[in-house]
Design a protein around this motif. Structure first.
Motif, short mmCIF file in Angstrom:
data_model
loop_
_atom_site.label_atom_id
_atom_site.label_comp_id
_atom_site.label_asym_id
_atom_site.label_seq_id
_atom_site.Cartn_x
_atom_site.Cartn_y
_atom_site.Cartn_z
N SER A 151 -68.76 -0.69 -79.05
CA SER A 151 -67.90 0.41 -79.43
C SER A 151 -68.36 1.08 -80.72
CB SER A 151 -66.46 -0.04 -79.60
OG SER A 151 -65.69 1.11 -79.91
N ILE A 203 -56.78 9.86 -78.32
CA ILE A 203 -57.63 8.71 -78.56
C ILE A 203 -57.14 7.51 -77.75
CG2 ILE A 203 -56.56 7.53 -80.52
CD1 ILE A 203 -59.48 8.15 -81.83
N PHE A 211 -58.87 7.18 -74.47
CA PHE A 211 -60.19 6.58 -74.56
C PHE A 211 -60.14 5.10 -74.84
CE2 PHE A 211 -62.04 10.54 -73.90
CZ PHE A 211 -63.29 10.23 -73.42
N PHE A 212 -59.13 4.72 -75.60
CA PHE A 212 -58.92 3.29 -75.83
C PHE A 212 -58.68 2.59 -74.51
CE2 PHE A 212 -55.62 -0.03 -76.40
CZ PHE A 212 -56.43 -0.99 -76.98
N ALA A 262 -61.83 2.35 -72.47
CA ALA A 262 -62.77 1.37 -73.03
C ALA A 262 -62.29 -0.05 -72.75
CB ALA A 262 -62.92 1.60 -74.53
N GLU A 263 -60.96 -0.21 -72.70
CA GLU A 263 -60.40 -1.55 -72.48
C GLU A 263 -60.70 -2.08 -71.08
OE1 GLU A 263 -58.29 -3.78 -74.71
OE2 GLU A 263 -59.84 -2.64 -75.74
N GLY A 298 -66.53 3.60 -81.45
CA GLY A 298 -65.32 4.41 -81.43
C GLY A 298 -64.26 3.90 -82.39
N VAL A 299 -64.67 3.04 -83.29
CA VAL A 299 -63.69 2.37 -84.13
C VAL A 299 -63.54 3.09 -85.49
CG1 VAL A 299 -62.97 0.18 -85.13
CG2 VAL A 299 -64.34 0.20 -83.06
N GLY A 300 -62.31 3.40 -85.82
CA GLY A 300 -62.05 4.13 -87.06
C GLY A 300 -61.67 3.23 -88.22
N ARG A 328 -67.62 11.87 -82.06
CA ARG A 328 -67.54 11.03 -83.26
C ARG A 328 -68.20 9.69 -82.97
NH1 ARG A 328 -62.33 8.20 -85.98
NH2 ARG A 328 -62.82 6.75 -84.27
N ILE A 373 -68.59 -3.73 -73.67
CA ILE A 373 -69.00 -2.48 -74.32
C ILE A 373 -69.41 -2.70 -75.77
CG2 ILE A 373 -67.48 -1.08 -72.88
CD1 ILE A 373 -65.80 -0.69 -75.52
N ALA A 392 -69.01 3.16 -76.27
CA ALA A 392 -67.84 4.00 -76.50
C ALA A 392 -68.05 4.88 -77.72
CB ALA A 392 -66.59 3.13 -76.70
#
Lengths: 162, 381
Positions: free
Chosen positions: B32, B17, B20-21, B24-25, B34-36, B359, B30, B343
């Motif tokens: 996102s 992960i 991908f972070f 994305a940075e 993609g945030v958990g 996800r 973007i 993302a």
């Protein structure tokens, strides 16, 4: 929650959700949403839709005041009669009968302090049943209709996280 | 003499992960998905309690197991909400997030060479944690065909019968799958038959949308072999306050606390004050946040359906786990990021069974979510 309650809750949160948004979020179709909203409007549950505005960002900034009113009632005049008379003025943005030390809480809006003062002294105070007015000018607004003003909650989350 | 990482550490690759972070940075525009973690702030009453405790200077260590008042509130909540019965003195341990709790359980109950069956796709710490404890991981992939629930067949196929321990997480990160009591029964039976200890991560329990959350520990004969994990990160949006808890039989909690008392001493005190308030007065805020996630969930599922993207009806947490339209999920996620600035996280990051999916987190306001789904649609057409 029924879809009617659900739709109402969503509109109270954000009246600009589209019919499409509302249908998807409540797992119904657009026709159902339209019917539900129409029914809510027709029954008078929904009275209108307005923007929440930070007055301090307006030029010129309108003046608002919260006014406490005390009244005396007699055989012919009740709260409703007085309220109806006051509510007709366009300067009056809100009017509520409240419990406690005074009877009515009035919200008044105008272009200047002198305009609001004149309105209170010339239109409100002379109403025969009104025995006392106490005017509080709004100096700063921190939250309106559940929306906090100020910088708010920044999204400082990492862009991707587990 | 140089710092050379141990063989154990060397054997664990950096988190997928993370890559991908970093990708994305590189972009500052973007959206996102993609945030958990929640997009809400913790309920104000909980934050206020934390601030008040700081003002009073309540910043000492607490009891190793956590403040008694908090353990009582945790036990009461578990009983009310999930029909779980635990003694606050003997059977509850307050930890620094669920992640610490899982790590404690691995180290407390596994010997080198022991096998841990991990239901996957799963949260990224379960597999490395087992490796750090010297154990072997048995991959137990779940399948889209089963809506990513854990089945007896999946356990049998993967050889979980020979393991010492089973780890599962429902509602699940990354799939958003949940399991009903009926669906958990065959898993419980399998665990009893093969004498498995069970670690059940239920940190998303309050975010279950289609049915009541069921804990595997409430099934017959399971309380004595299960440690249940929960915490304040998801339902109360308190991720950065780092607070979780483990509940299990006294001997389990005692063993876990043996490690915790030396390595952590006690979970963050300020967070414990916030958590007491959260449990006592913030149920309404949790319900309101859950209602918002649920609406976004319906929104996202209906948009995927409209796009013709295959997505099982995720019913918990704040994730949808659609099938990736391309064979290569990593390539898809990279291209989507580059092309549309959206993302998402490829399912491969979350272990076996996740390779073909993505996800998609809906812990994001509806406006952003709407725009992101439009962009995904544009990308696909």
């Amino acid at each position: 929650m029924s879809s009617r309650e659900e739709i109402l809750a969503l509109l109270r949160d954000n009246a600009r959700y589209t019919t499409d948004d509302l249908a998807r979020m409540t797992d119904t179709d657009e026709a159902t949403v339209e019917e539900t909203v129409a029914a809510l409007e027709e029954e008078g549950v929904i009275k209108g839709y307005q923007a929440i505005v930070d007055y301090s960002k307006l030029e010129p900034e309108p003046v608002r005041a919260a006014v406490e009113l005390n009244v005396t009632l007699d055989r012919e005049t009740g709260y409703d009669d007085i309220a109806q008379r006051l509510a007709k003025f366009p300067e009056v943005k809100g009017l509520r009968l409240v419990s406690g030390d005074f009877d009515f809480a009035l919200e008044v809006e105008g272009d200047s302090m002198s305009e609001v003062s004149r309105f209170i002294s010339e239109k409100v105070a002379p109403v025969p049943e009104i025995t006392q007015t106490v005017t509080h000018y709004v100096m700063e607004s921190y939250k309106e209709h559940g929306v906090e003003f100020g910088d708010g909650h920044d999204d400082d989350r990492l862009s991707v996280s587990p | 003499m140089t710092f050379e990482a141990s063989a154990r550490v060397e054997s664990v690759p950096p988190s997928g992960i993370r890559r991908f972070f970093e990708l994305a940075e590189e972009y500052d525009d973007i959206i996102s998905l993609g945030v958990g973690e929640p997009d809400f702030a913790p309920p104000w009453a909980a934050r206020d309690a934390a601030i008040a405790s700081l003002e009073r200077g309540q910043t000492s260590y607490t009891a190793n197991r956590g403040k008694r008042e908090l353990r009582e509130a945790i036990a009461a909540h578990a009983a009310d909400a999930y029909d779980l019965s635990y003694d606050p003195d003997e059977e509850v341990l307050v930890t620094t997030g669920v992640s610490e709790g899982i790590d404690l359980a691995y180290r407390a109950f596994l010997d080198p060479g022991d096998a841990v069956a991990v239901a996957q796709p799963c949260y990224i710490s379960y597999i490395p944690g087992a490796t750090f404890a010297g154990a072997e991981v048995v991959d137990v992939p779940t399948r889209a065909a089963d809506e990513f629930t854990l089945t007896r067949a999946a356990l049998e196929r993967s050889g979980a019968a020979d393991a010492e321990m089973l780890v599962l997480c429902y509602p699940n990160n990354p799939t958003g799958a949940t399991m009903t009591r009926e669906e958990l029964e065959p898993v419980a039976k399998f665990a009893r038959e093969h004498d498995l200890l069970v670690l059940s991560d239920e940190v998303y329990a309050d975010l279950t949308y289609e049915h009541e959350h069921a804990s595997i520990a409430t099934l017959p004969g399971m309380g004595e072999r299960t440690v249940v994990f929960n915490g304040f990160s998801k339902a109360y949006a308190m991720t950065g306050l780092r607070l979780g808890y483990a509940m299990g039989p006294p001997e389990a909690i005692t063993a876990m606390n043996r490690i915790h008392q030396y390595t952590m001493l006690s979970a963050p005190t300020t967070a414990q004050h916030a958590a007491i308030e959260a449990l006592e007065t913030c149920e309404g805020a949790v319900t309101e946040m859950a209602a918002q996630y649920d609406r976004r969930r319906q929104f996202v599922l209906s948009r995927f359906e409209e796009m013709g993207v295959d997505c099982f009806p995720a019913s918990g947490a704040f994730y949808a786990f659609p099938e990736c339209p391309w064979d290569d999920g990593d390539a898809f996620a990279e291209a989507l990021l580059e092309d549309q600035r959206v993302a998402v996280v490829p399912g491969s990051v979350f272990g076996a069974g996740g390779e073909g999916n993505l996800r998609v987190s809906y812990a994001t306001g509806l406006g952003q979510l709407r725009e992101a789904m439009n962009r995904i649609e544009a990308f696909l057409s």
